[in-house]
Design a protein around this motif. Structure first.
Motif, PDB file in Angstrom:
ATOM      1  N   TYR A  90      32.528  50.743  24.741  1.00  0.00           N
ATOM      2  CA  TYR A  90      33.421  50.726  26.236  1.00  0.00           C
ATOM      3  C   TYR A  90      33.576  52.266  26.588  1.00  0.00           C
ATOM      4  O   TYR A  90      33.820  52.104  27.883  1.00  0.00           O
ATOM      5  N   LYS A  91      33.387  53.343  25.835  1.00  0.00           N
ATOM      6  CA  LYS A  91      33.730  54.612  26.588  1.00  0.00           C
ATOM      7  C   LYS A  91      32.493  55.047  27.578  1.00  0.00           C
ATOM      8  O   LYS A  91      32.905  55.607  28.495  1.00  0.00           O
ATOM      9  N   LEU A  94      33.188  52.709  30.633  1.00  0.00           N
ATOM     10  CA  LEU A  94      34.310  53.158  31.457  1.00  0.00           C
ATOM     11  C   LEU A  94      34.033  54.515  32.162  1.00  0.00           C
ATOM     12  O   LEU A  94      34.547  54.801  33.298  1.00  0.00           O
ATOM     13  N   SER A  95      33.306  55.373  31.418  1.00  0.00           N
ATOM     14  CA  SER A  95      32.973  56.845  32.209  1.00  0.00           C
ATOM     15  C   SER A  95      31.854  56.809  32.949  1.00  0.00           C
ATOM     16  O   SER A  95      31.458  57.746  33.416  1.00  0.00           O
ATOM     17  N   MET A 133      43.254  48.679  26.562  1.00  0.00           N
ATOM     18  CA  MET A 133      42.177  49.633  26.407  1.00  0.00           C
ATOM     19  C   MET A 133      42.595  51.112  26.454  1.00  0.00           C
ATOM     20  O   MET A 133      42.256  51.704  25.977  1.00  0.00           O
ATOM     21  N   MET A 134      43.690  51.149  27.117  1.00  0.00           N
ATOM     22  CA  MET A 134      44.047  52.591  27.189  1.00  0.00           C
ATOM     23  C   MET A 134      44.962  52.847  25.862  1.00  0.00           C
ATOM     24  O   MET A 134      44.588  54.088  25.423  1.00  0.00           O
ATOM     25  N   ILE A 137      41.966  53.760  23.631  1.00  0.00           N
ATOM     26  CA  ILE A 137      41.407  55.160  24.061  1.00  0.00           C
ATOM     27  C   ILE A 137      42.104  56.269  23.290  1.00  0.00           C
ATOM     28  O   ILE A 137      41.833  57.086  22.875  1.00  0.00           O
ATOM     29  N   GLU A 140      41.768  56.404  19.780  1.00  0.00           N
ATOM     30  CA  GLU A 140      40.454  57.211  19.113  1.00  0.00           C
ATOM     31  C   GLU A 140      40.541  58.459  19.610  1.00  0.00           C
ATOM     32  O   GLU A 140      40.002  59.397  18.721  1.00  0.00           O
ATOM     33  N   LEU A 141      41.370  59.172  20.763  1.00  0.00           N
ATOM     34  CA  LEU A 141      41.602  60.524  20.793  1.00  0.00           C
ATOM     35  C   LEU A 141      42.221  60.984  19.924  1.00  0.00           C
ATOM     36  O   LEU A 141      41.817  62.256  19.104  1.00  0.00           O
TER      37      LEU A 141
END
Length: 236
Positions: A90-91, A94-95, A133-134, A137, A140-141
């Protein structure tokens, strides 16, 4: 080579309650269910390749997947372990960038693919899914920041103990209640710890000598989880 199979229904997936996709509104989940394509992968087969562009996201249906990055020296670095219900890829999606890691089956697995256009369209109109999703993320950060700190400050022995607990948290244990429910090579364990394979082998032997674990090939039994937790020196 991956093999397509009859799509498993999202509504009947046994890991649906742990998946972000189940946070979507029912009508959107039904769209995903109708459009997804599910495939099986043998152990060692690649789900997606580092350096390529994404065409959608993937949801692990069964099995275990590792995401690994190839360093400048060509050595593998495992950056994540995925279990049933997890989404991967997904990263990059999305990017709008290339994959920074490859997804490889750790054992025979089934993975469902959701096309990019559909997922992005649903993400724009489904507030619950967007929020989740936010949240993922952000989580994960935080994990990445913690790992960087531990690599810089924690001794390798502590990191190995923490890695064993992480593997247990991710994949659980077998019916005996102590054997980790995944088979990882010594090199893969070293990659997770962030150390040389030789160091991981030596420390695993020390853990065995100290009565913390039992080794049988790639099988690892956690004999004294309380002491392993103390050795990991985990901070809340």
């Amino acid at each position: 080579m991956c093999t397509p199979f009859h799509n498993a229904s999202c509504m009947n997936c046994q890991d649906r309650f742990g998946s972000i996709l189940f946070k979507a509104e029912k009508c959107n989940l039904e769209e995903i269910d109708a459009a997804k394509v599910c495939s099986t992968y043998k152990k060692g087969e690649v789900v997606f390749q580092e350096g390529t562009y994404p065409f959608g996201i993937y949801c692990v249906n069964t099995g275990k997947i590792k995401l690994s990055h190839s360093g400048d020296d060509g050595r593998e670095q495992i950056v994540r372990l995925a279990k049933p219900g997890d989404i991967i890829g997904y990263k990059a999606l999305l990017s709008a960038e290339r994959y920074t890691a490859s997804a490889i089956a750790l054992d025979d697995s089934s993975v469902c693919f959701i096309p990019k256009d559909l997922f992005m369209s649903i993400l724009q109109k489904d507030a619950n899914l967007s929020f989740e999703m936010m949240r993922i993320i952000a989580s994960e950060l935080r994990k990445a920041e913690t790992k960087i700190t531990h690599l810089a400050q924690k001794p390798v022995r502590e990191r190995l103990a923490e890695t064993l607990l992480f593997i247990k948290e991710t994949y659980g244990v077998e019916q005996d209640g102590t054997t980790l429910n995944v088979r990882l090579s010594r090199e893969e364990i070293a990659n997770l710890v962030g150390t040389a394979t030789e160091s991981a082998i030596r420390l695993l032997s020390e853990f065995k000598k100290d009565g913390l674990i039992e080794l049988q090939g790639k099988k690892i039994r956690l004999l004294n989880q309380e002491e392993i937790t103390r050795t990991a020196n985990l901070q809340d």
